[in-house]
Design an enzyme around this catalytic site. Sequence first.
Site, mmCIF file in Angstrom:
data_model
loop_
_atom_site.group_PDB
_atom_site.id
_atom_site.type_symbol
_atom_site.label_atom_id
_atom_site.label_comp_id
_atom_site.label_asym_id
_atom_site.label_seq_id
_atom_site.Cartn_x
_atom_site.Cartn_y
_atom_site.Cartn_z
ATOM 1 N N THR A 302 20.989 -30.709 -51.198
ATOM 2 C CA THR A 302 19.545 -30.899 -51.084
ATOM 3 C C THR A 302 18.890 -30.701 -52.447
ATOM 4 O O THR A 302 19.502 -30.175 -53.384
ATOM 5 C CB THR A 302 18.908 -29.884 -50.118
ATOM 6 O OG1 THR A 302 18.831 -28.601 -50.751
ATOM 7 C CG2 THR A 302 19.686 -29.780 -48.820
ATOM 8 N N ASP A 303 17.648 -31.092 -52.539
ATOM 9 C CA ASP A 303 16.831 -30.664 -53.673
ATOM 10 C C ASP A 303 16.147 -29.356 -53.276
ATOM 11 O O ASP A 303 16.321 -28.835 -52.182
ATOM 12 C CB ASP A 303 15.836 -31.764 -54.048
ATOM 13 C CG ASP A 303 15.440 -31.709 -55.520
ATOM 14 O OD1 ASP A 303 15.526 -30.627 -56.131
ATOM 15 O OD2 ASP A 303 15.032 -32.755 -56.060
ATOM 16 N N TRP A 304 15.344 -28.851 -54.173
ATOM 17 C CA TRP A 304 14.755 -27.512 -54.115
ATOM 18 C C TRP A 304 13.983 -27.275 -52.807
ATOM 19 O O TRP A 304 12.985 -27.922 -52.541
ATOM 20 C CB TRP A 304 13.817 -27.376 -55.307
ATOM 21 C CG TRP A 304 13.355 -26.011 -55.650
ATOM 22 C CD1 TRP A 304 12.172 -25.437 -55.294
ATOM 23 C CD2 TRP A 304 14.031 -25.058 -56.484
ATOM 24 N NE1 TRP A 304 12.072 -24.191 -55.841
ATOM 25 C CE2 TRP A 304 13.191 -23.934 -56.580
ATOM 26 C CE3 TRP A 304 15.259 -25.053 -57.144
ATOM 27 C CZ2 TRP A 304 13.536 -22.806 -57.318
ATOM 28 C CZ3 TRP A 304 15.589 -23.936 -57.877
ATOM 29 C CH2 TRP A 304 14.749 -22.825 -57.961
ATOM 30 N N ARG A 305 14.479 -26.386 -51.961
ATOM 31 C CA ARG A 305 13.814 -25.913 -50.729
ATOM 32 C C ARG A 305 13.594 -27.021 -49.694
ATOM 33 O O ARG A 305 12.790 -26.858 -48.768
ATOM 34 C CB ARG A 305 12.461 -25.258 -51.063
ATOM 35 C CG ARG A 305 12.564 -24.029 -51.936
ATOM 36 C CD ARG A 305 11.203 -23.459 -52.290
ATOM 37 N NE ARG A 305 10.536 -22.879 -51.111
ATOM 38 C CZ ARG A 305 9.321 -22.335 -51.156
ATOM 39 N NH1 ARG A 305 8.646 -22.308 -52.297
ATOM 40 N NH2 ARG A 305 8.780 -21.830 -50.076
ATOM 41 N N ASP A 306 14.323 -28.118 -49.806
ATOM 42 C CA ASP A 306 13.923 -29.282 -49.014
ATOM 43 C C ASP A 306 14.284 -29.206 -47.534
ATOM 44 O O ASP A 306 13.715 -29.953 -46.736
ATOM 45 C CB ASP A 306 14.482 -30.555 -49.635
ATOM 46 C CG ASP A 306 13.597 -31.065 -50.762
ATOM 47 O OD1 ASP A 306 12.405 -30.699 -50.780
ATOM 48 O OD2 ASP A 306 14.078 -31.818 -51.624
#
Length: 756
Positions: A302-306
């Site tokens: 994932t990307d950041w906190r996604d």
Amino acid sequence: MKRIFMIAAFLFLNLLILSAQAQKTGSETDKKVDALIAKMTLEEKVGQMTEVTSDVVSTTTNGVHEIDPAKIKEAILKYHVGSILNVSGHAYERKHWYEVISAIQAEAGKDRLKIPVIYGIDAIHGVTYTVGSTLFPQEIAMAATFNKDIAYKAGTITAYETRASYIPWNYSPVLDLGKSPLWPRIYETFGEDPYLIKTMGASIIKGYQGNDISDKFHVAACMKHYLGYGDPVSGKDRTPAWIPDRYMREYFLPPFAEAVKAGARTLMINSGEINGVPIHASHYMLTDVLRGELHFDGIAVTDWRDIEYLHDRHHIAATQKDAVRIAVNAGVDMSMVPYEYSFYNYLIELVHEGKVPMSRINEAVHRILKVKYELGLFERPVGIPDDYPKFGSDEFKNVSLQAATEAITLLKNKNNILPLKKDMKVLVTGPTANTMRSLDGGWSYTWQGDQADVFAANKNTVLKAIRQKIGQENVSYEPGATFDSLLNVNAVVNAAKNADVIVLCLGELSYTENVGNIDDLNLPRAQTDLANELAKTGKPVILVLAEGRPRVVTEAESHSNATLMTYFNGNEGGDALANILFGDANPSGRLPVTYPRFANALVNYYRKNLENGNSDDSHGYNPLYEFGFGLSYTTFAYSNLHLSKPELTENETLTVTVDVKNTGQREGKESVLLYSSQSYASIAPDFKRLRAFDKVSLQPGETKTVTFKITAKDLAFVNDLSKTVTEPGEFKIMIGDQVQTFNYKSDLVPDRAGKL
């Protein structure tokens, strides 16, 4: 008794799943992975799928950063975390990176199965978070070189210096389609054209990964951001996009398909949503297309906190726990959580509840562990400091200088005012003239690149490079304006009286992601006003645009005698520009994007014929400069465009040759771009599409024959049933001012579903 039976059944099912995986993948590495997974508890498996940021395991006191023993123990021994990323604060010295990675891997060695951590970093234009590294031009500038070899070399050097920082995983390259000039991450892309992106992207991936990523000089590449991230409707970062499946496959998917073929081992997921569906929740995108069609078998992170944002922002998950269920079942292998361990706890509960199958967990963990084995982390979790004597070397710097030089794009040169004479009196002015932030851009030493002037203090800004080139006594400087307000304009005008020429440096300060969102593509008014005041002096103006996206500069540019685009050109960008301004280098860059004339006329070059306008419409396609445009200090002539046959069939190859001659007085490099167009098709054809390119160096008077190979597949498009087809008909090949026509014929005519 019932509990014992359930555990036995669970273990038996787990062994069946592993057996099935082993039958499908029989490599020695797969066998090692399967043997390790068979020993793992559910908690250890979910830990491998968990990625936290370095702040979670660190402390910083009075500016001094170090790994916190209690925090790293909790991360590894309690939660079995498989991956850590990012940097706390700002760039580190290599020595400190060694201490950080060594502390992390030492703790991993204390865990039951001693599985090493895979550390990841955004080394997107060189090792951006290591002091003294080689910083290259950002991807948009790299694309402007139209030089695949430079991309490969930059990838190779970046991999070397990333491993020299003891990090094996690079979150690069960005393969997003840089379609919207408003989007703040367009400078991280290889431009607006799918073919250019996929070609340059594959080259840099091969540089990153080499022939064997287990060696000490290469890293795992991470193609991002899958899929459709670069065309939000609003132009703002992480906002919705509306992209039909046919368009997704025609323009957005090809760079990722090519990256998979090039061997990219990991992938990062688009933070946005397409047609209302967040990609992190899309089984269609993450499993059906990515795994089923592209056959990608690496890590999807994932990307950041996604995953968290599926609940907080997208509102498709009623709870955080439900967000984890949706994302993992859709096909997410690793969660960039990144600040705590909720993902770990929720996922364990979901498996126990039967809402996430163990097969999905084993599949994800298999991919993660396989990449760790491929990287050689089990044998060498931390590199050896003395193995990297070339780190930050002049050899590497010279490659960056070459890339920066070939990237700079000469857009205007009235009356051949450039190159300038070295004995001229030069006034340098403008907000981008004396800061490294406008050369390096974001992701430089810090996330926003806001400390580039500190960490790259030994590098030359544009002002310093010009002074070094022609002598301090020949150069005066007045800032004239900040990025959004005028300063002492009278001082600039007075300084211009004593100058022979003005080098006016306009553009943008460093930024990335949502911090770079703008509401107006026009250059800030203060910068245009400065250009207008300088035009009144009657002195010739050389306009230098240092920017990450094509800001509308039509008014300011109308006053210039010459215009150069430098993009965000890296640490050697100042020297590269000075070399070009004063004739020690010949510009050869070409625009990898369409440069708009007006803020509300944003059309990519592969437009539809309807967008060209007609006799009743004066507002058709009319950019300030078109994709692929770029001038030189010499001239080139194209002739003898020849096609090997007048007709092409589905199993044949069309050989295209063209002669390119340097008709000027100095050596130069020319990017030879081959475009095709189809006269008529069942889907309105693009006006033209880039299908191949090459770059050649020519001495004055020298001629070279450039050869390209074209097949039916190269001419295909995606129809209204989302099927890739090549339809019979007339095609044009266009190179420079040369045009030739041929027909494509097929006895096996596909139907609308793409079947023969």
